[in-house]
Design an enzyme around this catalytic site. Structure first.
Site, PDB file in Angstrom:
ATOM      1  N   LEU A 101      -8.639 -10.707  -7.930  1.00 50.00           N
ATOM      2  CA  LEU A 101      -9.825 -10.465  -6.791  1.00 50.00           C
ATOM      3  C   LEU A 101     -10.119 -11.961  -6.051  1.00 50.00           C
ATOM      4  O   LEU A 101      -9.814 -12.983  -6.539  1.00 50.00           O
ATOM      5  CB  LEU A 101     -10.912  -9.790  -7.519  1.00 50.00           C
ATOM      6  CG  LEU A 101     -10.840  -8.445  -8.176  1.00 50.00           C
ATOM      7  CD1 LEU A 101     -11.736  -8.048  -9.230  1.00 50.00           C
ATOM      8  CD2 LEU A 101     -10.442  -7.463  -7.205  1.00 50.00           C
ATOM      9  N   PRO A 102     -10.641 -11.734  -5.005  1.00 46.80           N
ATOM     10  CA  PRO A 102     -11.144 -12.989  -4.306  1.00 46.80           C
ATOM     11  C   PRO A 102     -12.287 -14.137  -4.839  1.00 46.80           C
ATOM     12  O   PRO A 102     -12.150 -15.087  -4.716  1.00 46.80           O
ATOM     13  CB  PRO A 102     -11.725 -12.393  -2.908  1.00 46.80           C
ATOM     14  CG  PRO A 102     -11.219 -11.015  -2.692  1.00 46.80           C
ATOM     15  CD  PRO A 102     -11.277 -10.510  -4.267  1.00 46.80           C
ATOM     16  N   LYS A 219      -7.394 -23.848 -13.613  1.00 47.42           N
ATOM     17  CA  LYS A 219      -7.018 -23.562 -12.247  1.00 47.42           C
ATOM     18  C   LYS A 219      -7.710 -24.289 -11.398  1.00 47.42           C
ATOM     19  O   LYS A 219      -7.235 -24.868 -10.191  1.00 47.42           O
ATOM     20  CB  LYS A 219      -7.306 -21.906 -12.037  1.00 47.42           C
ATOM     21  CG  LYS A 219      -6.958 -21.865 -10.591  1.00 47.42           C
ATOM     22  CD  LYS A 219      -5.414 -22.020 -10.085  1.00 47.42           C
ATOM     23  CE  LYS A 219      -5.275 -21.614  -8.398  1.00 47.42           C
ATOM     24  NZ  LYS A 219      -5.586 -20.082  -8.278  1.00 47.42           N
ATOM     25  N   LYS A 294     -13.021 -22.364  -1.281  1.00 47.32           N
ATOM     26  CA  LYS A 294     -13.791 -21.985  -2.333  1.00 47.32           C
ATOM     27  C   LYS A 294     -13.280 -22.417  -3.637  1.00 47.32           C
ATOM     28  O   LYS A 294     -14.230 -22.792  -4.527  1.00 47.32           O
ATOM     29  CB  LYS A 294     -13.277 -20.279  -2.365  1.00 47.32           C
ATOM     30  CG  LYS A 294     -13.857 -19.467  -3.705  1.00 47.32           C
ATOM     31  CD  LYS A 294     -12.972 -18.316  -4.247  1.00 47.32           C
ATOM     32  CE  LYS A 294     -12.038 -18.911  -4.947  1.00 47.32           C
ATOM     33  NZ  LYS A 294     -10.977 -17.577  -5.614  1.00 47.32           N
TER      34      LYS A 294
END
Length: 350
Positions: A101-102, A219, A294
């Protein structure tokens, strides 16, 4: 110690599903898939998730999918893949659930919102929940703690309680298609080893990073380094052009000298230098600048909480914020070469 498992790839001559190009994946005979992993739910069928789910299907897993975009879900339905309307229905139908998901807010909503995975309360059918989204480590740890306090509807093998892994990926849409993603996994090492074949059906490697939230932390660090590397290569190539040295010539130098890096050798940002990368497609079909922005926001917040210095992170964050505000948020993050540094396309045949 980090654990890394590699897989061999078997090329496919043709793959028509979802309109994807041919790509190598690993085939599993159904008898080789552990029974605890056979029924997989996949939530989030965007550019990355759709390819990852498709690889699982090709590998022989029984996959049920869900996405708020009914059009993309219909494409899977036309392939004969079961689709459901809510995350809760995914949880009721599957033993393993993967989310892609974003953002953190989307993940939290899918887990804890109305009709979410946890709608049934503290009793779950899935024994394993894997989140491959890029979110902040704090949210990953919080969800893992919540899952650890739940119970299973029925015992699954040796598992008496459900477990969650955070397993974000490194690799673009191209890598998702090719099944060459790298998974960075945080959570129970025992669960990581149990789910190994699942990861290696979608990627070339899976690296165990430590406890809950460690995959998400890895990440963030990876994409921070990637952003700075891409900006450094773009800045150097644009400067070289201004000084009369072609981008192709500089790229040859970088790739056989101390400046060698992935951003130059495998994902060059200059249109006309390298085929098969987003810069050769007018910066379409890669890792969107808004997603890099993001991830840099997550890196800045994590650095603040850890009390670390972050001057390069801050500068990269500002550059990608500017690109997004300038209307380039959906273009690949390598577009900084053109839209921030005003770099020029390389003439064909240079």
């Amino acid at each position: 110690m980090a654990i890394c498992r590699l897989r061999s790839l078997v090329p496919l001559s043709k793959c028509r599903s979802l309109g994807l190009q041919s790509f190598p994946i690993r085939r599993f005979a159904s008898s080789r898939i552990p029974s605890l992993l056979e029924n997989v739910g996949f939530i989030g069928l965007g550019n990355m998730g759709s390819r990852m789910a498709n690889n699982l299907i090709k590998a022989g897993y029984r996959v049920t999918v869900q996405d708020i975009n009914s059009d993309v879900a219909t494409k899977f339905s036309q392939m004969g893949v079961p689709i459901v309307k809510t995350p809760y229905e995914v949880a009721e139908a599957c033993d393993v659930v993967i989310t892609m998901l974003p953002s953190s807010s989307h993940v939290i909503d899918v887990y804890t919102g109305p009709n979410g995975l946890l709608q049934a309360g503290k009793v779950l059918r899935p024994w394993l929940l894997i989140d491959s989204s890029s979110i902040d480590p704090q949210s990953s740890r919080s969800l893992s703690a919540t899952i650890s306090n739940c119970l299973l509807k029925e015992k699954k093998g040796d598992w008496k309680t459900p477990v969650k892994l955070d397993a974000p990926v490194s690799g673009s849409v191209i890598a998702a298609e090719a099944g060459t993603l790298t998974f960075m996994v945080g959570g129970s090492e025992e669960a990581f080893l149990a789910a190994e074949s699942l990861f290696l059906s979608m990627g070339k490697s899976a690296i165990y990073c430590g406890g809950a939230g460690s995959g998400s932390a890895a990440k963030i660090c990876n994409n921070l380094a990637l952003a700075v590397s891409m900006l450094g290569i773009s800045e150097a190539l644009a400067l070289g052009q201004s000084l009369g040295v072609s981008a192709s010539t500089l790229t040859k130098i970088f790739n056989c000298s101390s400046a060698h890096c992935w951003s130059s050798a495998s994902y060059n940002p200059v249109p006309g230098v390298m085929e098969g990368v987003p810069s050769s497609r007018d910066y379409h079909g890669g890792f969107a600048s808004k997603l890099m922005a993001k991830d840099l926001n997550l890196a800045v917040e994590s650095a603040k909480q850890a009390g670390c210095k972050y001057p390069l992170t801050s500068q990269a964050q500002e550059i990608y914020r500017e690109l997004c505000n300038g209307g380039h948020e959906t273009e690949d993050f390598s577009c900084a070469f053109r839209h921030y540094y005003s770099g020029l396309d390389e003439p064909r045949g240079q």
